[in-house]
Design a protein around this motif. Structure first.
Motif, PDB file in Angstrom:
ATOM      1  N   SER A 101       0.832  -1.201   0.000  1.00 41.59           N
ATOM      2  CA  SER A 101       0.000   0.000   0.000  1.00 41.59           C
ATOM      3  C   SER A 101       0.866   1.249   0.000  1.00 41.59           C
ATOM      4  N   CYS A 102       0.232   2.384  -0.330  1.00 40.95           N
ATOM      5  CA  CYS A 102       0.897   3.681  -0.162  1.00 40.95           C
ATOM      6  C   CYS A 102       0.016   4.612   0.668  1.00 40.95           C
ATOM      7  N   ARG A 103      -0.825   4.027   1.519  1.00 39.40           N
ATOM      8  CA  ARG A 103      -1.650   4.848   2.407  1.00 39.40           C
ATOM      9  C   ARG A 103      -0.741   5.680   3.312  1.00 39.40           C
ATOM     10  N   GLU A 104      -1.035   6.948   3.405  1.00 35.97           N
ATOM     11  CA  GLU A 104      -0.175   7.865   4.146  1.00 35.97           C
ATOM     12  C   GLU A 104      -0.119   7.498   5.620  1.00 35.97           C
ATOM     13  N   ASP A 105      -1.258   7.089   6.196  1.00 37.59           N
ATOM     14  CA  ASP A 105      -1.248   6.783   7.625  1.00 37.59           C
ATOM     15  C   ASP A 105      -0.400   5.554   7.931  1.00 37.59           C
ATOM     16  N   LEU A 106      -0.419   4.561   7.033  1.00 40.87           N
ATOM     17  CA  LEU A 106       0.425   3.388   7.237  1.00 40.87           C
ATOM     18  C   LEU A 106       1.898   3.742   7.074  1.00 40.87           C
ATOM     19  N   GLY A 107       2.215   4.573   6.083  1.00 40.93           N
ATOM     20  CA  GLY A 107       3.594   5.017   5.902  1.00 40.93           C
ATOM     21  C   GLY A 107       4.104   5.773   7.110  1.00 40.93           C
ATOM     22  N   ALA A 108       3.257   6.638   7.663  1.00 39.23           N
ATOM     23  CA  ALA A 108       3.645   7.398   8.854  1.00 39.23           C
ATOM     24  C   ALA A 108       3.831   6.473  10.050  1.00 39.23           C
ATOM     25  N   ASP A 109       2.953   5.466  10.171  1.00 39.77           N
ATOM     26  CA  ASP A 109       3.086   4.519  11.278  1.00 39.77           C
ATOM     27  C   ASP A 109       4.377   3.716  11.175  1.00 39.77           C
ATOM     28  N   LEU A 110       4.724   3.269   9.967  1.00 35.97           N
ATOM     29  CA  LEU A 110       5.961   2.504   9.816  1.00 35.97           C
ATOM     30  C   LEU A 110       7.175   3.376  10.070  1.00 35.97           C
ATOM     31  N   THR A 111       7.098   4.636   9.688  1.00 33.75           N
ATOM     32  CA  THR A 111       8.198   5.552   9.997  1.00 33.75           C
ATOM     33  C   THR A 111       8.392   5.632  11.508  1.00 33.75           C
ATOM     34  N   ASP A 112       7.307   5.801  12.242  1.00 33.33           N
ATOM     35  CA  ASP A 112       7.387   5.862  13.704  1.00 33.33           C
ATOM     36  C   ASP A 112       7.890   4.547  14.282  1.00 33.33           C
ATOM     37  N   LEU A 113       7.436   3.428  13.700  1.00 40.65           N
ATOM     38  CA  LEU A 113       7.848   2.130  14.221  1.00 40.65           C
ATOM     39  C   LEU A 113       9.336   1.893  13.999  1.00 40.65           C
ATOM     40  N   PHE A 114       9.852   2.262  12.827  1.00 44.83           N
ATOM     41  CA  PHE A 114      11.287   2.094  12.608  1.00 44.83           C
ATOM     42  C   PHE A 114      12.100   3.006  13.519  1.00 44.83           C
ATOM     43  N   ASN A 115      11.595   4.203  13.789  1.00 40.97           N
ATOM     44  CA  ASN A 115      12.284   5.072  14.750  1.00 40.97           C
ATOM     45  C   ASN A 115      12.287   4.438  16.135  1.00 40.97           C
ATOM     46  N   PHE A 116      11.186   3.765  16.474  1.00 43.04           N
ATOM     47  CA  PHE A 116      11.086   3.036  17.734  1.00 43.04           C
ATOM     48  C   PHE A 116      12.120   1.911  17.784  1.00 43.04           C
ATOM     49  N   LEU A 117      12.357   1.255  16.648  1.00 49.79           N
ATOM     50  CA  LEU A 117      13.266   0.112  16.597  1.00 49.79           C
ATOM     51  C   LEU A 117      14.734   0.518  16.532  1.00 49.79           C
ATOM     52  N   THR A 118      15.030   1.621  15.879  1.00 48.11           N
ATOM     53  CA  THR A 118      16.438   1.977  15.632  1.00 48.11           C
ATOM     54  C   THR A 118      16.957   3.093  16.518  1.00 48.11           C
ATOM     55  N   GLY A 119      16.066   3.857  17.152  1.00 48.46           N
ATOM     56  CA  GLY A 119      16.517   4.997  17.935  1.00 48.46           C
ATOM     57  C   GLY A 119      16.117   4.894  19.383  1.00 48.46           C
ATOM     58  N   TYR A 120      15.759   6.029  19.961  1.00 50.34           N
ATOM     59  CA  TYR A 120      15.381   6.078  21.369  1.00 50.34           C
ATOM     60  C   TYR A 120      13.924   6.498  21.549  1.00 50.34           C
ATOM     61  N   SER A 121      13.119   6.248  20.536  1.00 49.12           N
ATOM     62  CA  SER A 121      11.707   6.631  20.594  1.00 49.12           C
ATOM     63  C   SER A 121      10.959   5.813  21.640  1.00 49.12           C
ATOM     64  N   LYS A 122      10.020   6.464  22.313  1.00 50.20           N
ATOM     65  CA  LYS A 122       9.106   5.789  23.229  1.00 50.20           C
ATOM     66  C   LYS A 122       7.677   5.916  22.716  1.00 50.20           C
ATOM     67  N   GLN A 123       7.521   5.648  21.427  1.00 50.85           N
ATOM     68  CA  GLN A 123       6.220   5.780  20.783  1.00 50.85           C
ATOM     69  C   GLN A 123       5.164   4.957  21.511  1.00 50.85           C
ATOM     70  N   GLN A 124       4.059   5.586  21.884  1.00 52.22           N
ATOM     71  CA  GLN A 124       3.017   4.915  22.644  1.00 52.22           C
ATOM     72  C   GLN A 124       1.691   4.812  21.891  1.00 52.22           C
ATOM     73  N   SER A 125       1.627   5.388  20.694  1.00 52.18           N
ATOM     74  CA  SER A 125       0.381   5.306  19.922  1.00 52.18           C
ATOM     75  C   SER A 125       0.701   5.327  18.442  1.00 52.18           C
ATOM     76  N   PHE A 126      -0.194   4.709  17.681  1.00 50.92           N
ATOM     77  CA  PHE A 126      -0.042   4.654  16.236  1.00 50.92           C
ATOM     78  C   PHE A 126      -1.396   4.949  15.601  1.00 50.92           C
ATOM     79  N   ARG A 127      -1.354   5.407  14.370  1.00 55.18           N
ATOM     80  CA  ARG A 127      -2.573   5.837  13.683  1.00 55.18           C
ATOM     81  C   ARG A 127      -3.458   4.647  13.322  1.00 55.18           C
ATOM     82  N   LYS A 128      -2.865   3.653  12.713  1.00 52.43           N
ATOM     83  CA  LYS A 128      -3.619   2.496  12.232  1.00 52.43           C
ATOM     84  C   LYS A 128      -3.083   1.168  12.780  1.00 52.43           C
ATOM     85  N   LEU A 129      -1.780   1.052  12.879  1.00 50.33           N
ATOM     86  CA  LEU A 129      -1.187  -0.215  13.263  1.00 50.33           C
ATOM     87  C   LEU A 129      -1.470  -0.562  14.720  1.00 50.33           C
TER      88      LEU A 129
END
Length: 723
Positions: A509-537
């Motif tokens: 897909s190229c849905r913007e909300d999914l793309g934004a969620d994966l961006t946040d998730l990869f930041n969670f995996l590779t950096g120091y993010s403490k992401q606690q919510s996602f748009r769709k995932l």
């Protein structure tokens, strides 16, 4: 509805009686695998394959699950499982259930399958039945191919008990010194570097004049060694020898928070796996004398309950070798996944790129994704023509700026790895999250992690304390004056080999909300993010468990408000107690629940007042059911999700997982159709009973037999062209 509410309050769904033991439930899954080996409806070589799978599954079960229970017993852990068992009780019950299954497997191979092979001119014979010419051939074969590899190890006061590798097949040899009369013990390992079955050349394939034109004749390698032991012990009198096979604890004990270099720590633990793990199982032949058995038990630190007597060939997982025989009529017809529309228009993609004849291929490919979401279903759809092409296309597209993906398991010659390397060499930013702790694939993942790093790929190893199990790809592409993100979110590994054997679904897909969620998730995996919510995932361990329970309870609330509730969930395993209790409460409220669970199921269906509205089936057949699909009726506002997570505590609490909603109405219908086919299966499906047993569904008189895998293959063929 008041009656149902009273039931919810009166019944204590925390009682042990409402839960099946996860280890015993897994044994029931392997029992269903064994039934495919026993069934005369299964083609002969496929029966051999399922026999081998049964053994291979048991090896891993002992290396991981039984080993963990033994460690708990040694640590004097007495905590009860949800079903009320201690670790020791679980081991005892495993023994009680497993021994008759192993006996059934061995007897089926020795008494049925071997004989049926002879009907097709295939002879696995014993050394004692060989003629003189065949023995002469093996004498030479032993001298030139086997003898140089062997290393006999003595056991006496000056030679300590030898270290024996995991899953090794061995000979326990008793020899006598003719001068002193002393009896001595030695161990000879059957080398894994040689074929398990020694094949005779065509001119030596005569078998007692019963068949003048055999297709294959061979003998087990260990028998060849056993009949040439005098060469290994010159000057000694060989008294007797007996086969045995050893299984060790193979779970890695890496403490991530204490390891400065996780990759190095994993490599060090892998060296220990083969030798250092505690012994957990010893397989022997019933004829082994008590004194030799006791010597092995003492040397390996085993008890009587750890000994499994096998009245036949040890290590039946080696039967996979027979799948290579040229007997296509005895195997399933080969299946090649079809190229689904609209991917079929890009079959000349690689040729076009190589010839530089079409500069618009990339634009057209990504335009296809922009047009609508795409659902892929492996192995019915070709992995190489869909997911692999998506990644490869991104690697060579000049407008793609970055590729990020997770790698849990992949093949040794993976084209996915090559595509990521090509992308890095093409100047793109490439991030690969490689899970080093993917059990039994750690060594392979280390090799590819190093190769990716050398090519300039940013390789990361995830978050301390969590396995990264999610299956995601994020492609960032520059288009005119904006940046667009493309995603793949799936249920299976990026492995072209298993994609031909495992059933998995994925969303491109190229849905913007999914793309934004994966961006946040990869930041969670590779950096120091403490992401606690996602748009769709729904992401574990952050939001998934709570949201799944909310959706289950929402169905129950619809029923309490005089509506209807419906849940269909497909997964590999259901163990998580919180999820099970939510399902029980939903059933009590009147929600109709169908669960399609391939393996472990700790939920007890069909119990009055608790789970009478829950049915559980398991599908075991040609392909390994691996996809996870979750459907909620939601009072007519249907929701359906796919992703990487089972309803297990480890998936919801100790792994990084991602589940995505499917929102395109056409794709939702496709997934519902897949679930409907499985629920109607009367050939490959087994229904779980309230007492923990499974009963195979059979077509009723006059009813058409419905085989899930065959139906889906035919549907795929009718929807597109073959590769």
């Amino acid at each position: 509805m008041k009656t149902e509410q009273i039931k919810e309050q009166v019944v204590n769904i925390e009682e042990h009686q409402y839960y099946f033991n996860r280890e015993l439930s897994w044994l029931e899954f392997n029992y269903r695998v064994l039934q495919e080996a026993l069934s005369e409806r299964t083609l002969l070589l496929e029966r051999l394959k399922f026999t081998a799978i049964f053994s291979s599954n048991l090896d891993e079960f002992f290396m991981v699950r039984v080993a963990a229970l033994k460690r708990q017993v040694e640590a004097e852990v007495t905590k009860l499982t949800p079903d009320g068992r201690t670790p020791l009780q679980q081991i005892q019950d495993i023994n009680k259930r497993l021994r008759p299954l192993v006996k059934q497997q061995v007897e089926n191979f020795e008494n049925n399958l071997k004989q049926e092979l002879t009907n097709h001119k295939v002879y696995l014979i014993n050394f004692v039945d060989l003629n003189q010419e065949q023995r002469k051939y093996l004498n030479n074969y032993f001298d030139t191919n086997i003898f140089p590899v062997l290393t006999p190890l003595a056991v006496d006061p000056s030679h300590p008990f030898p270290h024996m590798s995991n899953l090794s097949l061995n000979l326990a040899v008793l020899v006598k010194n003719p001068d002193s009369g002393a009896e001595l013990f030695a161990r000879v390992k059957v080398p894994k570097t040689l074929p398990r079955f020694v094949t005779f050349p065509p001119e030596l394939c005569q078998v007692s004049n019963l068949d003048d034109d055999p297709l294959w004749v061979g003998v087990p390698l260990e028998q060849v060694i056993a009949h040439h032991l005098e060469t290994l012990f010159p000057g000694m009198d060989v008294q007797e020898c007996h086969n045995f096979r050893l299984t060790r604890d193979a779970d890695l004990g890496v403490q991530e928070d204490e390891a400065d270099d996780l990759l190095l720590a994993i490599k060090q633990e892998l060296r220990k796996r083969h030798f250092a793990g505690s012994a957990v199982r010893l397989e022997i032949h019933p004829t082994m004398p008590e004194n030799i058995k006791q010597m092995l038990m003492q040397g390996l630190g085993l008890e009587e309950m750890d000994i499994y007597e096998i009245d036949g060939l040890l290590g039946l997982n080696d039967l996979f070798a027979f799948m290579g025989l040229p007997l296509p009529q005895l195997k399933d017809v080969p299946w090649n996944g079809i190229v689904p529309p609209p991917f079929d228009q890009f079959q000349t993609l690689e040729m076009a790129r190589a010839n530089e004849s079409d500069d618009n291929v990339s634009d057209e490919f990504f335009a296809m994704i922009r047009k609508s979401d795409l659902l892929v279903h492996h192995p019915y759809h070709s992995f190489s023509a869909t997911v692999q092409q998506f990644i490869t296309q991104a690697a060579h597209d000049p407008d793609v700026m970055a590729i990020k993906m997770t790698l849990y398991r992949t093949s040794g010659d993976s084209p996915i790895i090559k595509a990521l390397i090509d992308a890095a060499e093409n100047g793109k930013q490439v991030v690969a999250l490689v899970e080093l702790k993917a059990r039994f694939d750690e060594e392979n993942n280390i090799i590819w992690a190093r190769k990716l790093e050398k090519a300039g790929v940013h390789v990361v190893y995830g978050i301390v304390g969590l396995k990264t199990h999610t299956k995601i790809v994020l492609v960032v592409r520059k288009e005119k004056d904006k940046i667009r993100r493309y995603v793949h979110i799936g249920t299976g590994n990026y492995n072209p080999k298993t994609a031909k054997l495992y059933t998995d679904v994925g969303l491109i897909s190229c849905r913007e909300d999914l793309g934004a969620d994966l961006t946040d998730l990869f930041n969670f995996l590779t950096g120091y993010s403490k992401q606690q919510s996602f748009r769709k995932l729904l992401v574990a361990p952050v939001t998934m468990r709570d949201r799944m329970i909310e959706m289950i309870e929402r169905e129950a609330e619809h029923c309490r408000n005089n509506g209807t509730g419906r849940i269909v969930a497909k997964m590999n395993s259901l163990v998580d107690v919180q999820i099970i209790r939510a399902l029980y409460r939903a059933s009590q409220a009147g929600v109709k629940i169908d669960l399609i669970i391939r393996g472990i199921c700790s939920l007890r269906p069909g119990v009055e007042g608790v789970s009478e509205n829950i049915k559980v089936i398991s599908i075991v057949g040609r392909f390994l059911e691996h996809s996870r699909i979750f459907y909620f009726q939601n009072n007519g506002q249907e929701e359906i999700y796919i992703g990487s997570a089972d309803w297990m505590s480890r998936n919801l609490s100790r792994r990084v997982e991602a589940v995505t909603p499917i929102e395109d109405p056409d794709l939702m219908k496709q997934l519902q159709e897949i679930l409907g086919i499985m629920l109607a299966d009367n050939r490959q499906s087994w229904e779980l009973q309230s007492d923990g047993t499974y009963i195979r569904r059979e077509a009723k008189e006059g009813e058409k037999e419905l085989n899930t895998h065959e139906v889906l293959m035919n549907m795929a063929l009718n929807s597109s062209t073959m590769i």
